[in-house]
Design a protein around this motif. Structure first.
Motif, PDB file in Angstrom:
ATOM      1  N   THR A 121       0.812  -1.208   0.000  1.00  0.00           N
ATOM      2  CA  THR A 121       0.000   0.000   0.000  1.00  0.00           C
ATOM      3  C   THR A 121       0.848   1.262   0.000  1.00  0.00           C
ATOM      4  O   THR A 121       1.993   1.265   0.486  1.00  0.00           O
ATOM      5  N   ILE A 122       0.298   2.303  -0.563  1.00  0.00           N
ATOM      6  CA  ILE A 122       0.877   3.645  -0.505  1.00  0.00           C
ATOM      7  C   ILE A 122       0.178   4.382   0.629  1.00  0.00           C
ATOM      8  O   ILE A 122      -1.001   4.138   0.896  1.00  0.00           O
ATOM      9  N   SER A 123       0.888   5.273   1.294  1.00  0.00           N
ATOM     10  CA  SER A 123       0.283   6.000   2.412  1.00  0.00           C
ATOM     11  C   SER A 123       0.738   7.457   2.402  1.00  0.00           C
ATOM     12  O   SER A 123       1.620   7.853   1.628  1.00  0.00           O
ATOM     13  N   LYS A 124       0.143   8.231   3.273  1.00  0.00           N
ATOM     14  CA  LYS A 124       0.447   9.661   3.383  1.00  0.00           C
ATOM     15  C   LYS A 124       1.928   9.906   3.616  1.00  0.00           C
ATOM     16  O   LYS A 124       2.493  10.901   3.134  1.00  0.00           O
ATOM     17  N   GLU A 125       2.566   9.006   4.370  1.00  0.00           N
ATOM     18  CA  GLU A 125       3.970   9.186   4.724  1.00  0.00           C
ATOM     19  C   GLU A 125       4.890   9.197   3.503  1.00  0.00           C
ATOM     20  O   GLU A 125       6.030   9.670   3.577  1.00  0.00           O
ATOM     21  N   MET A 126       4.407   8.692   2.370  1.00  0.00           N
ATOM     22  CA  MET A 126       5.216   8.666   1.150  1.00  0.00           C
ATOM     23  C   MET A 126       5.028   9.924   0.309  1.00  0.00           C
ATOM     24  O   MET A 126       5.746  10.124  -0.676  1.00  0.00           O
ATOM     25  N   ILE A 127       4.047  10.758   0.671  1.00  0.00           N
ATOM     26  CA  ILE A 127       3.806  11.999  -0.051  1.00  0.00           C
ATOM     27  C   ILE A 127       4.815  13.043   0.434  1.00  0.00           C
ATOM     28  O   ILE A 127       4.952  13.271   1.640  1.00  0.00           O
ATOM     29  N   PRO A 128       5.544  13.690  -0.468  1.00  0.00           N
ATOM     30  CA  PRO A 128       6.539  14.673  -0.028  1.00  0.00           C
ATOM     31  C   PRO A 128       5.895  15.879   0.639  1.00  0.00           C
ATOM     32  O   PRO A 128       4.811  16.315   0.249  1.00  0.00           O
ATOM     33  N   THR A 129       6.583  16.407   1.636  1.00  0.00           N
ATOM     34  CA  THR A 129       6.132  17.627   2.300  1.00  0.00           C
ATOM     35  C   THR A 129       6.379  18.811   1.374  1.00  0.00           C
ATOM     36  O   THR A 129       7.077  18.705   0.355  1.00  0.00           O
ATOM     37  N   THR A 130       5.816  19.952   1.753  1.00  0.00           N
ATOM     38  CA  THR A 130       6.023  21.163   0.949  1.00  0.00           C
ATOM     39  C   THR A 130       7.503  21.483   0.823  1.00  0.00           C
ATOM     40  O   THR A 130       7.989  21.823  -0.263  1.00  0.00           O
ATOM     41  N   SER A 131       8.238  21.358   1.917  1.00  0.00           N
ATOM     42  CA  SER A 131       9.670  21.671   1.873  1.00  0.00           C
ATOM     43  C   SER A 131      10.424  20.666   1.000  1.00  0.00           C
ATOM     44  O   SER A 131      11.358  21.044   0.277  1.00  0.00           O
ATOM     45  N   GLN A 132      10.022  19.402   1.034  1.00  0.00           N
ATOM     46  CA  GLN A 132      10.667  18.408   0.173  1.00  0.00           C
ATOM     47  C   GLN A 132      10.409  18.705  -1.300  1.00  0.00           C
ATOM     48  O   GLN A 132      11.311  18.570  -2.134  1.00  0.00           O
ATOM     49  N   VAL A 133       9.185  19.112  -1.624  1.00  0.00           N
ATOM     50  CA  VAL A 133       8.844  19.438  -3.008  1.00  0.00           C
ATOM     51  C   VAL A 133       9.670  20.628  -3.486  1.00  0.00           C
ATOM     52  O   VAL A 133      10.201  20.641  -4.603  1.00  0.00           O
ATOM     53  N   GLU A 134       9.803  21.634  -2.630  1.00  0.00           N
ATOM     54  CA  GLU A 134      10.537  22.835  -3.019  1.00  0.00           C
ATOM     55  C   GLU A 134      12.015  22.556  -3.259  1.00  0.00           C
ATOM     56  O   GLU A 134      12.680  23.301  -3.988  1.00  0.00           O
ATOM     57  N   LEU A 215      12.313   7.417  -1.836  1.00  0.00           N
ATOM     58  CA  LEU A 215      11.045   7.051  -2.455  1.00  0.00           C
ATOM     59  C   LEU A 215      10.002   8.079  -2.072  1.00  0.00           C
ATOM     60  O   LEU A 215       9.697   8.254  -0.892  1.00  0.00           O
ATOM     61  N   LEU A 216       9.468   8.762  -3.070  1.00  0.00           N
ATOM     62  CA  LEU A 216       8.422   9.755  -2.863  1.00  0.00           C
ATOM     63  C   LEU A 216       7.269   9.466  -3.826  1.00  0.00           C
ATOM     64  O   LEU A 216       7.483   9.243  -5.021  1.00  0.00           O
ATOM     65  N   PHE A 217       6.054   9.477  -3.299  1.00  0.00           N
ATOM     66  CA  PHE A 217       4.856   9.336  -4.127  1.00  0.00           C
ATOM     67  C   PHE A 217       4.432  10.742  -4.533  1.00  0.00           C
ATOM     68  O   PHE A 217       3.956  11.518  -3.708  1.00  0.00           O
ATOM     69  N   VAL A 218       4.616  11.078  -5.808  1.00  0.00           N
ATOM     70  CA  VAL A 218       4.431  12.463  -6.230  1.00  0.00           C
ATOM     71  C   VAL A 218       3.165  12.711  -7.038  1.00  0.00           C
ATOM     72  O   VAL A 218       2.764  13.872  -7.207  1.00  0.00           O
ATOM     73  N   GLY A 219       2.501  11.653  -7.548  1.00  0.00           N
ATOM     74  CA  GLY A 219       1.293  11.937  -8.301  1.00  0.00           C
ATOM     75  C   GLY A 219       0.656  10.725  -8.950  1.00  0.00           C
ATOM     76  O   GLY A 219       1.086   9.584  -8.733  1.00  0.00           O
ATOM     77  N   ILE A 220      -0.384  11.017  -9.739  1.00  0.00           N
ATOM     78  CA  ILE A 220      -1.173   9.985 -10.415  1.00  0.00           C
ATOM     79  C   ILE A 220      -1.367  10.405 -11.871  1.00  0.00           C
ATOM     80  O   ILE A 220      -1.824  11.521 -12.146  1.00  0.00           O
ATOM     81  N   ILE A 221      -1.015   9.520 -12.795  1.00  0.00           N
ATOM     82  CA  ILE A 221      -1.212   9.828 -14.211  1.00  0.00           C
ATOM     83  C   ILE A 221      -2.706   9.951 -14.505  1.00  0.00           C
ATOM     84  O   ILE A 221      -3.507   9.095 -14.109  1.00  0.00           O
ATOM     85  N   SER A 222      -3.071  11.025 -15.216  1.00  0.00           N
ATOM     86  CA  SER A 222      -4.483  11.210 -15.544  1.00  0.00           C
ATOM     87  C   SER A 222      -4.769  11.070 -17.034  1.00  0.00           C
ATOM     88  O   SER A 222      -5.870  10.671 -17.419  1.00  0.00           O
ATOM     89  N   GLU A 223      -3.786  11.404 -17.879  1.00  0.00           N
ATOM     90  CA  GLU A 223      -4.024  11.235 -19.316  1.00  0.00           C
ATOM     91  C   GLU A 223      -2.729  11.406 -20.092  1.00  0.00           C
ATOM     92  O   GLU A 223      -1.759  12.000 -19.622  1.00  0.00           O
ATOM     93  N   THR A 224      -2.732  10.869 -21.294  1.00  0.00           N
ATOM     94  CA  THR A 224      -1.649  11.121 -22.228  1.00  0.00           C
ATOM     95  C   THR A 224      -2.008  12.342 -23.064  1.00  0.00           C
ATOM     96  O   THR A 224      -3.180  12.691 -23.204  1.00  0.00           O
ATOM     97  N   ILE A 225      -1.002  13.006 -23.585  1.00  0.00           N
ATOM     98  CA  ILE A 225      -1.226  14.212 -24.377  1.00  0.00           C
ATOM     99  C   ILE A 225      -0.993  13.881 -25.845  1.00  0.00           C
ATOM    100  O   ILE A 225       0.034  13.307 -26.215  1.00  0.00           O
ATOM    101  N   LEU A 226      -1.972  14.236 -26.665  1.00  0.00           N
ATOM    102  CA  LEU A 226      -1.914  13.964 -28.097  1.00  0.00           C
ATOM    103  C   LEU A 226      -1.774  15.264 -28.881  1.00  0.00           C
ATOM    104  O   LEU A 226      -2.272  16.316 -28.467  1.00  0.00           O
ATOM    105  N   ARG A 227      -1.096  15.175 -30.014  1.00  0.00           N
ATOM    106  CA  ARG A 227      -1.008  16.312 -30.936  1.00  0.00           C
ATOM    107  C   ARG A 227      -2.109  16.169 -31.967  1.00  0.00           C
ATOM    108  O   ARG A 227      -2.187  15.173 -32.673  1.00  0.00           O
ATOM    109  N   GLN A 228      -2.991  17.169 -32.010  1.00  0.00           N
ATOM    110  CA  GLN A 228      -4.130  17.182 -32.922  1.00  0.00           C
ATOM    111  C   GLN A 228      -4.979  15.915 -32.779  1.00  0.00           C
ATOM    112  O   GLN A 228      -5.590  15.445 -33.734  1.00  0.00           O
TER     113      GLN A 228
END
Length: 256
Positions: A121-134, A215-228
């Motif tokens: 499982t992934i948990s809150k503890e794997m989400i980077p803090t604001t200072s870690q992101v910066e 190890l940092l959990f930074v996000g979730i893929i939502s979509e691929t980007i297409l040209r035209q």
């Protein structure tokens, strides 16, 4: 199999999602297990399946697939499907393209029938803090786990590990939204894949090179980007994990 290896465990944070929509079309995507732990008793948790809302929207029935377990190890090639219907479409996470589906009842029913499944499982503890992101670099190597185009190792019942780099800094909200872009092979079916910064042995910091793993959990893929609308650009949109957790906390507050 070295199940104690961190990258091996990441394989088992995800499950494939297959569904049929009301118009008869078939969809596939990726979901991952996110647990909220009781702050007073960490042996208690609320397991949730997180995926993109657009993957589940209008789905009338489908299934996810877990690896079976024995002696706290996955049984190679053995799995079980958990069916679901449209009733799971309740906990959309605010305006984000995300949904949280409770898993406790399904997992408890399996346990009552002496069916053991293996997952991590992934948990809150794997989400980077604001200072870690910066402190992150504009260019970071990222790792994501999932089922692009519905593909996975259906013999060994494991997902696919892919890598890329950040195309926009994680600390910037791309176009004012809580997202960032990645330069990677993102295809339909990758929607819902968890994205990590995973460094083994060493990693760069503002002060130089730090020895160790990260190890940092930074996000979730939502979509691929297409040209035209037709050509894949090898770019993907990623919802920031902190934005996900903030919305998740809003709906889960009565339970935690």
């Amino acid at each position: 199999m070295n199940i104690n290896d961190l990258s091996t465990q990441l394989l088992y944070t995800t499950v494939p999602i297959f569904g049929i929509k009301s118009d008869g079309s078939q969809v596939s995507g990726t979901g991952f297990i996110f647990s909220i732990f009781d702050k007073d008793d960490t042996s208690k948790s609320i397991p949730l399946l997180i995926t993109n809302y657009h993957v589940m929207e209008d789905v009338i029935n489908g299934f996810i697939e877990f690896s079976l377990a024995e002696n706290n190890m996955p049984i190679k090639g053995k799995s079980i499907r958990i069916n679901f219907d449209g009733d799971v479409l309740k906990n959309k996470l605010g305006s984000l393209d995300l949904i949280a589906i409770p898993l406790a009842d399904a997992l408890n029913n399996l346990n009552k029938n002496n069916i053991n499944v293996f997952y991590r499982t992934i948990s809150k503890e794997m989400i980077p803090t604001t200072s870690q992101v910066e402190e992150l670099s504009a260019l970071e190597q990222i790792t994501f786990i999932g089922y692009p185009s519905g593909l996975y190792d259906n013999y060994n019942k494991t997902s696919l590990i892919r890598q890329g780099i950040t195309a926009t800094p994680i600390w910037n909200d791309f176009k004012g939204e809580p997202i960032f872009l990645i330069d990677a092979g993102v295809f339909p079916g990758s929607s819902g894949s968890p994205v990590f910064i995973y460094n083994q042995g060493s990693y760069p910091t503002k002060d130089g090179i730090s020895i160790g793993s990260r190890l940092l959990f930074v996000g979730i893929i939502s979509e691929t980007i297409l040209r035209q609308g037709t050509t894949y650009l090898d770019l993907g949109r990623v919802i920031n994990s902190r934005a996900m957790y903030n919305e998740l906390e809003n709906i889960m507050r009565p339970y935690i």
